[in-house]
Design an enzyme around this catalytic site. Sequence first.
Site, PDB file in Angstrom:
ATOM      1  CG  ASN A   1     -23.390 -23.553  -9.430  1.00 15.32           C
ATOM      2  OD1 ASN A   1     -23.959 -24.387  -8.723  1.00 15.32           O
ATOM      3  ND2 ASN A   1     -23.013 -22.369  -8.968  1.00 15.32           N
TER       4      ASN A   1
ATOM      5  CE  LYS B   1     -25.813 -20.096  -9.764  1.00 15.32           C
ATOM      6  NZ  LYS B   1     -25.912 -18.669 -10.017  1.00 15.32           N
TER       7      LYS B   1
ATOM      8  CG  HIS C   1     -21.107 -19.451  -6.720  1.00 13.62           C
ATOM      9  ND1 HIS C   1     -22.082 -18.494  -6.516  1.00 13.62           N
ATOM     10  CD2 HIS C   1     -21.125 -19.745  -8.040  1.00 13.62           C
ATOM     11  CE1 HIS C   1     -22.674 -18.233  -7.664  1.00 13.62           C
ATOM     12  NE2 HIS C   1     -22.123 -18.980  -8.612  1.00 13.62           N
TER      13      HIS C   1
ATOM     14  CD  GLU D   1     -25.583 -17.699  -6.563  1.00 12.44           C
ATOM     15  OE1 GLU D   1     -25.680 -18.932  -6.393  1.00 12.44           O
ATOM     16  OE2 GLU D   1     -25.769 -17.157  -7.677  1.00 12.44           O
TER      17      GLU D   1
ATOM     18  CD  GLU E   1     -19.527 -18.041 -11.628  1.00 15.06           C
ATOM     19  OE1 GLU E   1     -20.197 -18.579 -12.524  1.00 15.06           O
ATOM     20  OE2 GLU E   1     -19.781 -18.171 -10.437  1.00 15.06           O
TER      21      GLU E   1
ATOM     22  N   GLY F   1     -27.062 -14.333 -13.192  1.00 15.27           N
ATOM     23  CA  GLY F   1     -28.518 -14.426 -13.104  1.00 15.27           C
ATOM     24  C   GLY F   1     -29.230 -13.138 -13.516  1.00 15.27           C
TER      25      GLY F   1
ATOM     26  CB  SER G   1     -25.960 -13.836 -18.144  1.00 15.66           C
ATOM     27  OG  SER G   1     -26.624 -13.415 -16.962  1.00 15.66           O
TER      28      SER G   1
HETATM   29  P1  13P Z   1     -26.068 -17.641 -14.477  1.00 12.75           P
HETATM   30  O1  13P Z   1     -25.535 -18.422 -15.658  1.00 12.75           O
HETATM   31  O2  13P Z   1     -27.477 -18.026 -14.105  1.00 12.75           O
HETATM   32  O3  13P Z   1     -25.857 -16.188 -14.631  1.00 12.75           O
HETATM   33  O4  13P Z   1     -25.186 -18.102 -13.200  1.00 12.75           O
HETATM   34  C1  13P Z   1     -23.807 -18.108 -13.300  1.00 12.75           C
HETATM   35  C2  13P Z   1     -23.257 -18.759 -12.091  1.00 12.75           C
HETATM   36  O5  13P Z   1     -23.372 -18.219 -10.996  1.00 12.75           O
HETATM   37  C3  13P Z   1     -22.609 -20.061 -12.227  1.00 12.75           C
HETATM   38  O6  13P Z   1     -21.938 -20.416 -11.063  1.00 12.75           O
END
Ligand code: 13P
Length: 249
Positions: A9, A11, A94, A96, A166, A172, A212
């Site tokens: 992803n 983003k 997601h 976010e 997740e 992140g 992560s």
């Molecule tokens: P990270 O791998 O940067 O923690 O992000 C995970 C994520 O949100 C994938 O959709």
Amino acid sequence: MRSKIVAGNWKMNNNQDETESLLTDLKNNLPSTTAEVIVAPTFVNLAQATSAVKDSAIQVAAQNMHFAANGAFTGEISADMLLNIGIDTVIIGHSERRAYFGETDELLAKKVATALDNNMRIIFCFGEELEDRKSGNHFKVVASQLKNGLFSLPADAFKSIVLAYEPVWAIGTGETASPEQAQEMHAFIRETLSEAYSSDIAQEVSILYGGSVKPGNANEIFSKPDVDGGLIGGASLVADDFLAIVKAI
Ligand code: 13P
């Protein structure tokens, strides 16, 4: 059908030049694998990405879409627009989108319904916040996200759904759920699906872990029996890291 999947992803990262360069690196160095490899670039680069990975095993997905077929929804993207440029997989829910754009379980259920009506495949994301885990409510929160987002669907729909657990506290942050925590939650998700539908459905759905995942921890996480792969954020932006994670599966 349950399959191994590594999905990146991206983003809100990578302009057109960066997209071209990362996809060229991935394509030229993709290890031979039975796992599905998916990347989700930003909307404006989806058409370019589709043509860049043509003749490779890499698939392209969108990060989001609107539930309406068309209309006065400034800034939004419809299922038809995605399908029309060859994109038939979409990430929905997601954390976010939930946290920064106010996407609720009810809204996500509408997006899921639209994606299914359009014969699209869905990577449905969910996961608890840190406070939920600290207060011991993580199973309850995850069960409720699944129920509200997905459990009014007919059993058949799960053929087109990939689940991505997740935990928000691991996204992140560099703090990964331990392989045991991931396995424990994935087993719980399968159990919840089994109770709501059937054990066949529960066994057939791919469940990815996200938060992560890095080359250094992917192997151990992926070795857990209920973890079918990963949804990768930061590490999917670096060709060598993403390829190492693909190798780990
Ligand atoms: P990270 O791998 O940067 O923690 O992000 C995970 C994520 O949100 C994938 O959709």
